[in-house]
Write a protein that holds these residues in place. Structure first.
Motif, PDB file in Angstrom:
ATOM      1  N   SER A  81      -1.508  15.650  11.056  1.00  0.00           N
ATOM      2  CA  SER A  81      -2.895  15.359  11.420  1.00  0.00           C
ATOM      3  C   SER A  81      -3.027  14.594  12.731  1.00  0.00           C
ATOM      4  CB  SER A  81      -3.572  14.576  10.297  1.00  0.00           C
ATOM      5  OG  SER A  81      -3.015  13.280  10.163  1.00  0.00           O
ATOM      6  N   ILE A  82      -1.962  13.918  13.161  1.00  0.00           N
ATOM      7  CA  ILE A  82      -2.052  13.170  14.423  1.00  0.00           C
ATOM      8  C   ILE A  82      -1.167  13.773  15.509  1.00  0.00           C
ATOM      9  CG2 ILE A  82      -2.710  10.984  13.352  1.00  0.00           C
ATOM     10  CD1 ILE A  82       0.230  10.118  13.613  1.00  0.00           C
ATOM     11  N   ALA A  83      -0.502  14.880  15.214  1.00  0.00           N
ATOM     12  CA  ALA A  83       0.369  15.498  16.217  1.00  0.00           C
ATOM     13  C   ALA A  83      -0.449  15.991  17.404  1.00  0.00           C
ATOM     14  CB  ALA A  83       1.151  16.651  15.594  1.00  0.00           C
ATOM     15  N   GLY A  84       0.164  15.882  18.582  1.00  0.00           N
ATOM     16  CA  GLY A  84      -0.492  16.349  19.791  1.00  0.00           C
ATOM     17  C   GLY A  84      -0.595  15.256  20.836  1.00  0.00           C
ATOM     18  N   PRO A  85      -1.251  15.555  21.952  1.00  0.00           N
ATOM     19  CA  PRO A  85      -1.359  14.574  23.038  1.00  0.00           C
ATOM     20  C   PRO A  85      -2.501  13.594  22.823  1.00  0.00           C
ATOM     21  CG  PRO A  85      -2.348  16.653  23.713  1.00  0.00           C
ATOM     22  CD  PRO A  85      -1.800  16.884  22.330  1.00  0.00           C
ATOM     23  N   TRP A  86      -2.280  12.349  23.276  1.00  0.00           N
ATOM     24  CA  TRP A  86      -3.277  11.291  23.240  1.00  0.00           C
ATOM     25  C   TRP A  86      -3.271  10.580  24.592  1.00  0.00           C
ATOM     26  CZ3 TRP A  86      -6.008  10.092  18.611  1.00  0.00           C
ATOM     27  CH2 TRP A  86      -5.564  10.786  17.468  1.00  0.00           C
ATOM     28  N   GLN A  87      -4.434  10.110  25.013  1.00  0.00           N
ATOM     29  CA  GLN A  87      -4.505   9.419  26.301  1.00  0.00           C
ATOM     30  C   GLN A  87      -5.426   8.222  26.211  1.00  0.00           C
ATOM     31  OE1 GLN A  87      -7.208   9.292  28.696  1.00  0.00           O
ATOM     32  NE2 GLN A  87      -8.670  10.329  27.336  1.00  0.00           N
ATOM     33  N   ALA A  88      -5.066   7.177  27.004  1.00  0.00           N
ATOM     34  CA  ALA A  88      -5.857   5.949  27.040  1.00  0.00           C
ATOM     35  C   ALA A  88      -6.060   5.524  28.484  1.00  0.00           C
ATOM     36  CB  ALA A  88      -5.164   4.830  26.264  1.00  0.00           C
ATOM     37  N   THR A  89      -7.187   4.885  28.740  1.00  0.00           N
ATOM     38  CA  THR A  89      -7.455   4.276  30.035  1.00  0.00           C
ATOM     39  C   THR A  89      -7.291   2.766  29.886  1.00  0.00           C
ATOM     40  OG1 THR A  89      -8.993   6.027  30.675  1.00  0.00           O
ATOM     41  CG2 THR A  89      -9.131   3.948  31.882  1.00  0.00           C
ATOM     42  N   LEU A  90      -6.313   2.216  30.582  1.00  0.00           N
ATOM     43  CA  LEU A  90      -6.018   0.788  30.491  1.00  0.00           C
ATOM     44  C   LEU A  90      -6.778   0.040  31.585  1.00  0.00           C
ATOM     45  CD1 LEU A  90      -2.143   1.100  30.107  1.00  0.00           C
ATOM     46  CD2 LEU A  90      -3.888   1.204  28.316  1.00  0.00           C
ATOM     47  N   SER A  91      -7.109  -1.205  31.310  1.00  0.00           N
ATOM     48  CA  SER A  91      -7.856  -1.995  32.286  1.00  0.00           C
ATOM     49  C   SER A  91      -7.323  -3.418  32.325  1.00  0.00           C
ATOM     50  CB  SER A  91      -9.347  -2.007  31.933  1.00  0.00           C
ATOM     51  OG  SER A  91     -10.087  -2.787  32.850  1.00  0.00           O
ATOM     52  N   HIS A  92      -7.124  -3.933  33.537  1.00  0.00           N
ATOM     53  CA  HIS A  92      -6.729  -5.332  33.707  1.00  0.00           C
ATOM     54  C   HIS A  92      -7.001  -5.756  35.142  1.00  0.00           C
ATOM     55  CE1 HIS A  92      -4.587  -9.106  33.294  1.00  0.00           C
ATOM     56  NE2 HIS A  92      -3.931  -8.829  34.406  1.00  0.00           N
ATOM     57  N   GLY A  93      -7.608  -6.910  35.293  1.00  0.00           N
ATOM     58  CA  GLY A  93      -7.839  -7.465  36.617  1.00  0.00           C
ATOM     59  C   GLY A  93      -8.628  -6.551  37.544  1.00  0.00           C
ATOM     60  N   GLY A  94      -9.551  -5.766  36.965  1.00  0.00           N
ATOM     61  CA  GLY A  94     -10.349  -4.871  37.782  1.00  0.00           C
ATOM     62  C   GLY A  94      -9.646  -3.582  38.157  1.00  0.00           C
ATOM     63  N   GLU A  95      -8.415  -3.390  37.677  1.00  0.00           N
ATOM     64  CA  GLU A  95      -7.649  -2.173  37.972  1.00  0.00           C
ATOM     65  C   GLU A  95      -7.513  -1.348  36.698  1.00  0.00           C
ATOM     66  OE1 GLU A  95      -6.107  -1.391  40.912  1.00  0.00           O
ATOM     67  OE2 GLU A  95      -6.337  -3.236  42.070  1.00  0.00           O
ATOM     68  N   THR A  96      -7.535  -0.028  36.809  1.00  0.00           N
ATOM     69  CA  THR A  96      -7.358   0.849  35.655  1.00  0.00           C
ATOM     70  C   THR A  96      -6.200   1.807  35.903  1.00  0.00           C
ATOM     71  OG1 THR A  96      -8.948   2.468  36.501  1.00  0.00           O
ATOM     72  CG2 THR A  96      -9.794   0.757  35.029  1.00  0.00           C
ATOM     73  N   ARG A  97      -5.528   2.173  34.818  1.00  0.00           N
ATOM     74  CA  ARG A  97      -4.447   3.155  34.868  1.00  0.00           C
ATOM     75  C   ARG A  97      -4.470   3.974  33.583  1.00  0.00           C
ATOM     76  NH1 ARG A  97      -4.439   1.756  39.303  1.00  0.00           N
ATOM     77  NH2 ARG A  97      -2.728   1.312  40.753  1.00  0.00           N
ATOM     78  N   LEU A 125      -2.469   6.083  30.518  1.00  0.00           N
ATOM     79  CA  LEU A 125      -1.226   6.103  29.758  1.00  0.00           C
ATOM     80  C   LEU A 125      -1.369   7.161  28.682  1.00  0.00           C
ATOM     81  CD1 LEU A 125       1.532   4.589  29.508  1.00  0.00           C
ATOM     82  CD2 LEU A 125       0.467   3.247  27.682  1.00  0.00           C
ATOM     83  N   GLY A 126      -0.327   7.954  28.481  1.00  0.00           N
ATOM     84  CA  GLY A 126      -0.396   9.029  27.509  1.00  0.00           C
ATOM     85  C   GLY A 126       0.722   8.961  26.489  1.00  0.00           C
ATOM     86  N   LEU A 127       0.439   9.433  25.271  1.00  0.00           N
ATOM     87  CA  LEU A 127       1.438   9.574  24.216  1.00  0.00           C
ATOM     88  C   LEU A 127       1.348  10.991  23.665  1.00  0.00           C
ATOM     89  CD1 LEU A 127       0.924   6.271  22.161  1.00  0.00           C
ATOM     90  CD2 LEU A 127       2.679   6.716  23.882  1.00  0.00           C
ATOM     91  N   THR A 128       2.490  11.580  23.386  1.00  0.00           N
ATOM     92  CA  THR A 128       2.542  12.855  22.691  1.00  0.00           C
ATOM     93  C   THR A 128       3.306  12.643  21.394  1.00  0.00           C
ATOM     94  OG1 THR A 128       2.493  14.124  24.753  1.00  0.00           O
ATOM     95  CG2 THR A 128       3.305  15.250  22.789  1.00  0.00           C
ATOM     96  N   LEU A 129       2.652  12.989  20.271  1.00  0.00           N
ATOM     97  CA  LEU A 129       3.252  12.817  18.949  1.00  0.00           C
ATOM     98  C   LEU A 129       3.663  14.180  18.411  1.00  0.00           C
ATOM     99  CD1 LEU A 129       0.697  10.264  17.422  1.00  0.00           C
ATOM    100  CD2 LEU A 129       2.653   9.823  18.914  1.00  0.00           C
ATOM    101  N   GLU A 130       4.902  14.285  17.973  1.00  0.00           N
ATOM    102  CA  GLU A 130       5.427  15.533  17.432  1.00  0.00           C
ATOM    103  C   GLU A 130       5.926  15.276  16.017  1.00  0.00           C
ATOM    104  OE1 GLU A 130       8.438  16.696  20.161  1.00  0.00           O
ATOM    105  OE2 GLU A 130       7.020  17.306  21.736  1.00  0.00           O
ATOM    106  N   ALA A 131       5.439  16.061  15.061  1.00  0.00           N
ATOM    107  CA  ALA A 131       5.779  15.860  13.654  1.00  0.00           C
ATOM    108  C   ALA A 131       7.259  16.161  13.405  1.00  0.00           C
ATOM    109  CB  ALA A 131       4.910  16.738  12.773  1.00  0.00           C
ATOM    110  N   VAL A 132       7.917  15.240  12.721  1.00  0.00           N
ATOM    111  CA  VAL A 132       9.295  15.436  12.266  1.00  0.00           C
ATOM    112  C   VAL A 132       9.279  15.802  10.787  1.00  0.00           C
ATOM    113  CG1 VAL A 132      11.555  14.366  11.945  1.00  0.00           C
ATOM    114  CG2 VAL A 132      10.188  13.829  13.979  1.00  0.00           C
ATOM    115  N   ASP A 133       8.604  15.015   9.981  1.00  0.00           N
ATOM    116  CA  ASP A 133       8.299  15.331   8.591  1.00  0.00           C
ATOM    117  C   ASP A 133       6.916  14.747   8.314  1.00  0.00           C
ATOM    118  OD1 ASP A 133       8.620  12.550   7.977  1.00  0.00           O
ATOM    119  OD2 ASP A 133      10.776  12.853   7.726  1.00  0.00           O
TER     120      ASP A 133
END
Length: 409
Positions: free
Chosen positions: A39-55, A57-65
């Motif tokens: 149910s959570i497998a697949g790509p995920w992305q977030a926008t990070l923020s600190h000190g007025g700067e943003t970047r 970051l991505g995670l890819t979850l692949e099911a093992v069991d």
């Protein structure tokens, strides 16, 4: 009065029929569906923020069991795409790579939330909310320009980590076999070489015809710069420097050593055993010693009667150059191996906290701070025409900052 006597017969029939109809049984709420790897497998992305700067970051979850996923990280700031970082287990709504990195699933918002671990962001508490989707790819690195052809190449016979120095048509550089080389600047021909008892990771300093150089054998050497002959050597560290390879879990990535500088009639340097020293340039005799909380690999900067230097203990120190007494110290939150630059009353210095700081030279109070995402700042700033040019570590960036305000140029 008997109310039944005034009820119309048709109403009696309706009431009777209604009373005979089955009453609805209250339904129990549907339990939330258990979180699974699928149910959570697949790509995920977030926008990070600190000190007025943003970047991003991505995670890819692949099911093992059903209860395990492989986690891959994409970090465009570092040009990293789907780097495997481990396996995570699912327990309820928690997806954990370990105690330091736990994602919490919000079923209502369909998001994964966490506080980024200190291994990724060492000082600040930065929260991340991951939504389903791919991280936009970073533009490919393109340096442009023409490839230069070396005028000459000198083979030192060993790796060269130390910075070079040049004076009067001669280039001086140390190497990991403990040898210092003097090389003709126009031809690349070696003039002389001098052997020390340890690796050389510090830049040579030339002053008044003398060359000062610290070696990993714990000694500071003074040579005749023109002939390469020894004039004196003194022990500045009680034990030789230990440099563990990066693959060793105990490695501190202590790649450099403090260079010596001269001024106010002294030779100043930092040492691997946590001292800042002032020595007599004629004899090497110790004038004073200041004790920091950890190794001092940063090269000191002298401005007037104050000496500024960083330490592995996370602090930047201001010390009286004549007496060695502490004037102020500032905790940057990360090891400081960057050498300070002094500009218009500011001490500009980098930290492994990912920060470039400008400290008030009188008090140590931060005047401005700039955050460089996911990257130690170990290269010293070079200031020219009110612009501070600073390199980074993992981010592979060269950035120009306004030296007065910290604004990115």
């Amino acid at each position: 009065m008997n109310l039944s006597t005034i009820v119309h017969p048709a109403s009696v029939v309706l009431v009777t029929l209604f009373s005979l109809a089955p009453r609805p049984v209250p339904q129990a709420p549907t339990p939330p569906r258990a979180l699974t790897a699928a149910s959570i497998a697949g790509p995920w992305q977030a926008t990070l923020s600190h000190g007025g700067e943003t970047r991003q970051l991505g995670l890819t979850l692949e099911a093992v069991d059903d209860r395990t996923v492989t986690v891959k990280m994409s970090n465009p700031a570092l040009h990293i795409d789907d780097l495997p970082i481990g396996k995570a287990t699912i327990d309820g709504n928690a997806v954990s790579l370990g105690p330091a990195f736990a994602l919490q699933y919000d079923a209502t918002a369909d998001t994964l939330e966490c506080t980024l671990p200190a291994d990724l962001v060492p000082l600040y508490k930065i929260d991340a909310t991951f939504h389903r989707g791919h991280v936009p790819p970073e533009a490919a690195r393109s340096l442009g320009g023409d490839s230069a052809t070396p005028v000459w190449t000198f083979d030192a016979g060993a790796p060269i980590w130390a910075d070079v120095a040049a004076r009067d048509g001669v280039v001086y550089v140390g190497s990991d076999d403990g040898r210092l080389h003097a090389i003709e600047a126009t031809s690349g021909k070696e003039r002389w070489a001098f052997a020390t008892g340890g690796m050389i990771r510090s830049r040579p300093t030339i002053s008044d015809g003398a060359l000062y150089m610290q070696s990993d054998d714990g000694m500071l050497y003074r040579l005749d710069a023109s002939a390469g002959t020894l004039q004196w050597k003194v022990r500045v560290s009680d034990t030789p420097v230990e440099r563990l390879p990066p693959a060793n879990p105990k490695s501190r990535f202590n790649r450099f050593a403090s260079a010596a500088i001269t001024g106010r009639g002294h030779v100043f340097l930092g040492t691997s055993d946590g001292h800042v020293l002032a020595l007599d340039p004629a004899t090497g005799a110790r004038v004073w010693s200041f004790t920091a909380g950890d190794a001092v690999d940063s090269t000191p900067a002298l401005d007037g009667d104050r000496l500024y230097v960083g330490s592995f203990d996370r602090h930047v120190y201001a010390v009286n150059a004549d007496t060695g007494t502490l004037v102020w110290k500032h905790d940057t939150g990360g090891a400081v191996v960057s050498s300070p630059a002094i500009h218009q009353g500011h001490v500009i210095v980098g930290s492994r906290s990912y920060d470039l700081l400008a400290l008030d030279a009188r008090t140590g109070t931060p005047a401005w701070t700039r955050y460089v995402w996911f990257s130690w700042i170990e290269s010293p700033a070079t200031v020219h025409d009110d612009t501070a040019f600073v390199g980074s570590s993992d981010a592979a960036l060269l950035t120009a900052f306004d030296a007065a305000s910290g604004r990115t140029r």
